[in-house]
Write a protein that holds these residues in place. Structure first.
Motif, PDB file in Angstrom:
ATOM      1  N   ARG A 172       0.863  -1.183   0.000  1.00 44.86           N
ATOM      2  CA  ARG A 172       0.000   0.000   0.000  1.00 44.86           C
ATOM      3  C   ARG A 172       0.898   1.230   0.000  1.00 44.86           C
ATOM      4  N   VAL A 173       1.121   1.806  -1.168  1.00 50.16           N
ATOM      5  CA  VAL A 173       1.936   3.016  -1.264  1.00 50.16           C
ATOM      6  C   VAL A 173       1.029   4.196  -0.939  1.00 50.16           C
ATOM      7  N   GLN A 174       1.373   4.916   0.113  1.00 48.35           N
ATOM      8  CA  GLN A 174       0.544   6.040   0.560  1.00 48.35           C
ATOM      9  C   GLN A 174       1.047   7.370   0.020  1.00 48.35           C
ATOM     10  N   HIS A 175       2.356   7.476  -0.201  1.00 43.12           N
ATOM     11  CA  HIS A 175       2.952   8.727  -0.685  1.00 43.12           C
ATOM     12  C   HIS A 175       4.058   8.398  -1.673  1.00 43.12           C
ATOM     13  N   ARG A 176       4.258   9.302  -2.613  1.00 46.96           N
ATOM     14  CA  ARG A 176       5.433   9.236  -3.500  1.00 46.96           C
ATOM     15  C   ARG A 176       6.145  10.571  -3.354  1.00 46.96           C
ATOM     16  N   GLN A 177       6.982  10.644  -2.335  1.00 46.29           N
ATOM     17  CA  GLN A 177       7.708  11.869  -2.030  1.00 46.29           C
ATOM     18  C   GLN A 177       9.202  11.615  -2.148  1.00 46.29           C
ATOM     19  N   ASN A 178       9.945  12.683  -2.451  1.00 44.16           N
ATOM     20  CA  ASN A 178      11.407  12.609  -2.543  1.00 44.16           C
ATOM     21  C   ASN A 178      11.853  11.525  -3.523  1.00 44.16           C
ATOM     22  N   SER A 179      11.129  11.397  -4.623  1.00 42.78           N
ATOM     23  CA  SER A 179      11.429  10.412  -5.670  1.00 42.78           C
ATOM     24  C   SER A 179      11.493   8.983  -5.136  1.00 42.78           C
ATOM     25  N   SER A 180      10.669   8.682  -4.158  1.00 46.27           N
ATOM     26  CA  SER A 180      10.594   7.339  -3.585  1.00 46.27           C
ATOM     27  C   SER A 180       9.165   7.079  -3.139  1.00 46.27           C
ATOM     28  N   TRP A 181       8.949   5.953  -2.474  1.00 48.13           N
ATOM     29  CA  TRP A 181       7.622   5.592  -1.985  1.00 48.13           C
ATOM     30  C   TRP A 181       7.650   5.480  -0.469  1.00 48.13           C
ATOM     31  N   GLN A 182       6.517   5.788   0.125  1.00 42.10           N
ATOM     32  CA  GLN A 182       6.324   5.566   1.544  1.00 42.10           C
ATOM     33  C   GLN A 182       4.966   4.871   1.698  1.00 42.10           C
ATOM     34  N   GLY A 183       4.905   3.920   2.613  1.00 45.36           N
ATOM     35  CA  GLY A 183       3.640   3.218   2.802  1.00 45.36           C
ATOM     36  C   GLY A 183       3.763   2.059   3.756  1.00 45.36           C
ATOM     37  N   ARG A 184       2.932   1.048   3.515  1.00 45.10           N
ATOM     38  CA  ARG A 184       2.870  -0.143   4.366  1.00 45.10           C
ATOM     39  C   ARG A 184       2.997  -1.389   3.513  1.00 45.10           C
ATOM     40  N   ILE A 185       3.612  -2.393   4.087  1.00 47.76           N
ATOM     41  CA  ILE A 185       3.684  -3.698   3.430  1.00 47.76           C
ATOM     42  C   ILE A 185       3.253  -4.749   4.449  1.00 47.76           C
ATOM     43  N   THR A 186       2.383  -5.646   4.004  1.00 46.36           N
ATOM     44  CA  THR A 186       1.919  -6.743   4.851  1.00 46.36           C
ATOM     45  C   THR A 186       2.442  -8.046   4.276  1.00 46.36           C
ATOM     46  N   TRP A 187       3.129  -8.792   5.092  1.00 47.79           N
ATOM     47  CA  TRP A 187       3.564 -10.136   4.722  1.00 47.79           C
ATOM     48  C   TRP A 187       2.405 -11.046   5.077  1.00 47.79           C
ATOM     49  N   MET A 188       1.632 -11.453   4.062  1.00 43.89           N
ATOM     50  CA  MET A 188       0.394 -12.201   4.290  1.00 43.89           C
ATOM     51  C   MET A 188       0.641 -13.538   4.970  1.00 43.89           C
ATOM     52  N   ASP A 189       1.769 -14.179   4.675  1.00 45.61           N
ATOM     53  CA  ASP A 189       2.062 -15.492   5.243  1.00 45.61           C
ATOM     54  C   ASP A 189       2.231 -15.434   6.758  1.00 45.61           C
ATOM     55  N   ARG A 190       2.628 -14.288   7.273  1.00 41.77           N
ATOM     56  CA  ARG A 190       2.828 -14.112   8.715  1.00 41.77           C
ATOM     57  C   ARG A 190       1.835 -13.132   9.339  1.00 41.77           C
ATOM     58  N   ASN A 191       0.951 -12.549   8.510  1.00 38.09           N
ATOM     59  CA  ASN A 191      -0.032 -11.580   8.991  1.00 38.09           C
ATOM     60  C   ASN A 191       0.656 -10.453   9.776  1.00 38.09           C
ATOM     61  N   ARG A 192       1.722  -9.937   9.184  1.00 36.07           N
ATOM     62  CA  ARG A 192       2.516  -8.902   9.851  1.00 36.07           C
ATOM     63  C   ARG A 192       2.665  -7.701   8.918  1.00 36.07           C
ATOM     64  N   THR A 193       2.436  -6.498   9.454  1.00 41.88           N
ATOM     65  CA  THR A 193       2.509  -5.271   8.662  1.00 41.88           C
ATOM     66  C   THR A 193       3.592  -4.364   9.218  1.00 41.88           C
ATOM     67  N   LEU A 194       4.389  -3.801   8.302  1.00 41.55           N
ATOM     68  CA  LEU A 194       5.413  -2.828   8.674  1.00 41.55           C
ATOM     69  C   LEU A 194       5.316  -1.635   7.738  1.00 41.55           C
ATOM     70  N   TYR A 195       5.720  -0.488   8.242  1.00 41.41           N
ATOM     71  CA  TYR A 195       5.787   0.717   7.421  1.00 41.41           C
ATOM     72  C   TYR A 195       7.151   0.771   6.751  1.00 41.41           C
ATOM     73  N   PHE A 196       7.199   1.305   5.526  1.00 39.42           N
ATOM     74  CA  PHE A 196       8.473   1.543   4.859  1.00 39.42           C
ATOM     75  C   PHE A 196       8.554   3.009   4.465  1.00 39.42           C
ATOM     76  N   ARG A 197       9.784   3.541   4.457  1.00 40.53           N
ATOM     77  CA  ARG A 197      10.010   4.960   4.181  1.00 40.53           C
ATOM     78  C   ARG A 197      10.622   5.215   2.823  1.00 40.53           C
ATOM     79  N   SER A 198      10.959   4.139   2.108  1.00 43.56           N
ATOM     80  CA  SER A 198      11.553   4.285   0.782  1.00 43.56           C
ATOM     81  C   SER A 198      11.375   2.981   0.017  1.00 43.56           C
ATOM     82  N   ILE A 199      11.564   3.057  -1.293  1.00 43.32           N
ATOM     83  CA  ILE A 199      11.498   1.842  -2.116  1.00 43.32           C
ATOM     84  C   ILE A 199      12.562   0.865  -1.652  1.00 43.32           C
TER      85      ILE A 199
END
Length: 161
Positions: free
Chosen positions: A105-132
């Motif tokens: 889930r890319v929420q923003h495209r700032q500073n020529s990169s992406w920021q958002g959330r990624i969920t690893w479905m196999d583990r039902n775990r979500t983390l935020y990321f600050r760049s591609i």
């Protein structure tokens, strides 16, 4: 396992399915709500470029910087057309990769990169990321965890005999 982290939540959400590791790179496909068939990729670089084109076609999230290129395109801007959803969320969430499945889930495209959330479905775990780059590292670390478990299982089976 309760699937509390399994949701899409935005029109640009994708399900990234990794099926194998070829030449040290994840290979697979990703799905979005605007096409029934998946978009194949043979490495993460290819996946990122294809996802960027998808986000550009939606114009969502809107990038805060213009794409730069060595080729002068003469100010040509690609027209944005309204897309119609073809797949329901439950159909998208039903897609799975052989090695790993991720909801991006890319929420923003700032500073020529992406920021958002990624969920690893196999583990039902979500983390935020600050760049591609950070997102790629999260996918790689999840796949490393899977391969380590497979190696451990293989070692145990050899010890049992």
């Amino acid at each position: 396992m309760e699937k509390t982290q399994w949701y899409l939540g935005a029109p640009n959400s994708v399900v990234l399915c990794v099926d194998r590791i070829g030449a040290g790179q994840p290979e697979g496909r990703f799905y979005h709500a605007y096409a029934r068939e998946g978009t194949s990729f043979s490495n993460m670089e290819e996946a990122i470029f294809q996802l960027e084109r998808f986000y550009d076609s939606l114009n969502f999230p809107h990038p805060t910087t213009d794409s730069r290129t060595f080729i002068n395109r003469g100010g040509h801007t690609e027209s944005r057309k309204e897309r119609t959803r073809i797949m329901r969320d439950d159909e998208l969430l039903g897609r799975h990769g052989d090695l790993g499945t991720f909801i991006i889930r890319v929420q923003h495209r700032q500073n020529s990169s992406w920021q958002g959330r990624i969920t690893w479905m196999d583990r039902n775990r979500t983390l935020y990321f600050r760049s591609i780059w950070e997102m790629i590292k999260l996918v790689a670390s999840a796949l490393d965890t899977v391969s380590e478990q497979e190696d451990a299982a293989l070692e145990q089976s050899w010890q049992d005999e």
